[in-house]
Design a protein around this motif. Structure first.
Motif, PDB file in Angstrom:
ATOM      1  N   VAL A  36       0.822  -1.242  -0.036  1.00  0.00           N
ATOM      2  CA  VAL A  36      -0.222   0.036  -0.034  1.00  0.00           C
ATOM      3  C   VAL A  36       1.019   1.258  -0.083  1.00  0.00           C
ATOM      4  CG1 VAL A  36      -1.490   1.247   1.361  1.00  0.00           C
ATOM      5  CG2 VAL A  36      -1.929  -1.214   0.975  1.00  0.00           C
ATOM      6  N   GLN A  37       1.874   1.383   0.891  1.00  0.00           N
ATOM      7  CA  GLN A  37       2.779   2.422   0.860  1.00  0.00           C
ATOM      8  C   GLN A  37       3.590   2.573  -0.395  1.00  0.00           C
ATOM      9  OE1 GLN A  37       5.389   1.357   4.023  1.00  0.00           O
ATOM     10  NE2 GLN A  37       4.118   2.183   5.449  1.00  0.00           N
ATOM     11  N   GLN A  38       4.044   1.722  -1.251  1.00  0.00           N
ATOM     12  CA  GLN A  38       4.419   1.700  -2.430  1.00  0.00           C
ATOM     13  C   GLN A  38       3.592   2.240  -3.493  1.00  0.00           C
ATOM     14  OE1 GLN A  38       6.039  -2.243  -3.173  1.00  0.00           O
ATOM     15  NE2 GLN A  38       8.063  -1.914  -2.011  1.00  0.00           N
ATOM     16  N   THR A  39       2.424   1.729  -3.219  1.00  0.00           N
ATOM     17  CA  THR A  39       1.356   2.049  -4.460  1.00  0.00           C
ATOM     18  C   THR A  39       1.273   3.663  -4.140  1.00  0.00           C
ATOM     19  OG1 THR A  39       0.405  -0.087  -4.468  1.00  0.00           O
ATOM     20  CG2 THR A  39      -1.009   1.739  -5.321  1.00  0.00           C
ATOM     21  N   LEU A  40       0.951   4.030  -3.033  1.00  0.00           N
ATOM     22  CA  LEU A  40       0.677   5.378  -2.701  1.00  0.00           C
ATOM     23  C   LEU A  40       1.771   6.135  -3.045  1.00  0.00           C
ATOM     24  CD1 LEU A  40      -1.210   5.126   0.793  1.00  0.00           C
ATOM     25  CD2 LEU A  40      -2.140   5.913  -1.280  1.00  0.00           C
ATOM     26  N   HIS A  41       3.021   5.697  -2.734  1.00  0.00           N
ATOM     27  CA  HIS A  41       4.188   6.504  -3.332  1.00  0.00           C
ATOM     28  C   HIS A  41       4.321   6.895  -4.660  1.00  0.00           C
ATOM     29  CE1 HIS A  41       8.191   8.307  -2.633  1.00  0.00           C
ATOM     30  NE2 HIS A  41       8.449   7.331  -3.551  1.00  0.00           N
ATOM     31  N   LYS A  42       4.065   5.618  -5.493  1.00  0.00           N
ATOM     32  CA  LYS A  42       4.087   5.921  -7.043  1.00  0.00           C
ATOM     33  C   LYS A  42       2.964   6.830  -7.444  1.00  0.00           C
ATOM     34  CE  LYS A  42       5.829   1.161  -7.875  1.00  0.00           C
ATOM     35  NZ  LYS A  42       5.259  -0.275  -8.360  1.00  0.00           N
ATOM     36  N   HIS A  43       1.731   6.601  -6.727  1.00  0.00           N
ATOM     37  CA  HIS A  43       0.847   7.647  -7.270  1.00  0.00           C
ATOM     38  C   HIS A  43       0.866   9.008  -6.591  1.00  0.00           C
ATOM     39  CE1 HIS A  43      -3.357   8.565  -8.067  1.00  0.00           C
ATOM     40  NE2 HIS A  43      -3.581   9.114  -7.055  1.00  0.00           N
ATOM     41  N   ILE A  44       1.639   9.173  -5.779  1.00  0.00           N
ATOM     42  CA  ILE A  44       1.872  10.768  -5.263  1.00  0.00           C
ATOM     43  C   ILE A  44       2.947  11.082  -6.233  1.00  0.00           C
ATOM     44  CG2 ILE A  44       3.002  12.015  -3.391  1.00  0.00           C
ATOM     45  CD1 ILE A  44       1.368  10.040  -1.423  1.00  0.00           C
ATOM     46  N   SER A  45       3.836  10.235  -6.344  1.00  0.00           N
ATOM     47  CA  SER A  45       5.124  10.920  -7.394  1.00  0.00           C
ATOM     48  C   SER A  45       4.616  11.134  -8.667  1.00  0.00           C
ATOM     49  CB  SER A  45       6.173   9.612  -7.397  1.00  0.00           C
ATOM     50  OG  SER A  45       6.711   9.311  -6.366  1.00  0.00           O
ATOM     51  N   ARG A  46       3.839  10.190  -9.299  1.00  0.00           N
ATOM     52  CA  ARG A  46       3.284  10.491 -10.493  1.00  0.00           C
ATOM     53  C   ARG A  46       2.547  11.823 -10.650  1.00  0.00           C
ATOM     54  NH1 ARG A  46      -0.669   5.866 -12.642  1.00  0.00           N
ATOM     55  NH2 ARG A  46       0.062   5.201 -10.630  1.00  0.00           N
ATOM     56  N   ASN A  47       1.730  12.057  -9.627  1.00  0.00           N
ATOM     57  CA  ASN A  47       0.896  13.513  -9.597  1.00  0.00           C
ATOM     58  C   ASN A  47       1.751  14.382  -9.274  1.00  0.00           C
ATOM     59  OD1 ASN A  47      -1.571  11.928 -10.158  1.00  0.00           O
ATOM     60  ND2 ASN A  47      -1.865  11.885  -7.884  1.00  0.00           N
ATOM     61  N   ASN A  48       2.924  14.406  -8.843  1.00  0.00           N
ATOM     62  CA  ASN A  48       3.772  15.572  -8.601  1.00  0.00           C
ATOM     63  C   ASN A  48       4.407  16.196 -10.109  1.00  0.00           C
ATOM     64  OD1 ASN A  48       3.190  15.968  -5.893  1.00  0.00           O
ATOM     65  ND2 ASN A  48       4.872  14.611  -5.376  1.00  0.00           N
ATOM     66  N   TYR A  49       4.461  15.179 -11.017  1.00  0.00           N
ATOM     67  CA  TYR A  49       5.342  15.720 -12.207  1.00  0.00           C
ATOM     68  C   TYR A  49       4.192  16.104 -13.194  1.00  0.00           C
ATOM     69  CZ  TYR A  49       9.345  13.390 -10.321  1.00  0.00           C
ATOM     70  OH  TYR A  49      10.118  12.935  -9.514  1.00  0.00           O
TER      71      TYR A  49
END
Length: 179
Positions: A166-179
């Protein structure tokens, strides 16, 4: 917990639930319904169904209350007794880490049980004058849909592998939205 005790508990629960449901169904089927046939609710619950009846429903409401009392009090008493014994046992654990792990495990179950019982209590015990139909429907949705939905989530988040995923998925999702 022996196999015999588990099977006996299941059979008794099943029989009591079916007998109580059968009694309420038979009693409700004898009521007159000559007005609207549209139930203003999310599902065909007994209280909104009784609202449609043109008969006096006092006896059915009383019957439901009398049958519901042991149906609620017995499991609640068993849960309270069980958690009393669990807390006493956990407090005897010598290490604070062990106590913390044990209480953490119990807290998941207590959260789910509390959500379930408090929403059911709010729907069926609090007088209807103090509730709107919208709040009654919302609370019914909580105990029929939300509690079973959140149950596996609460228990799964205790698993380290699931937490990490869950943490990895959230991190990927947050990283993708920051770009």
């Amino acid at each position: 917990m022996t196999n015999r005790f588990c099977v006996t508990s299941i059979i008794i629960s099943w029989l009591i639930g079916n007998v109580f449901s059968f009694i309420v169904t038979i009693t409700s089927s004898k009521l007159n319904f000559c007005g609207s046939n549209i139930i203003d609710h999310l599902f065909c619950d007994i209280v909104p169904l009784l609202e449609l009846s043109s008969s006096d429903t006092f006896s059915v409401h009383l019957e439901i209350f009398l049958l519901a009392a042991p149906s609620v009090m017995v499991p609640t008493s068993i849960i309270v007794m069980s958690y009393t014994y669990i807390v006493i046992s956990v407090l005897r654990v010598p290490s604070s880490t062990g106590r913390q792990k044990a209480f953490s495990t119990c807290s998941s179950h207590l959260i789910v049980v509390s959500i379930f019982y408090w929403t059911i209590f709010s729907v069926y015990v609090i007088p209807k004058r103090e509730q709107t139909w919208v709040s009654s429907k919302t609370l019914s949705l909580l105990y029929t849909v939300f509690t079973p939905f959140i149950n596996p989530i609460i228990y799964s988040l205790r698993n380290k592998d699931i937490k990490k995923a869950v943490q990895q998925t959230l991190h990927k999702h947050i990283s993708r939205n920051n770009y």
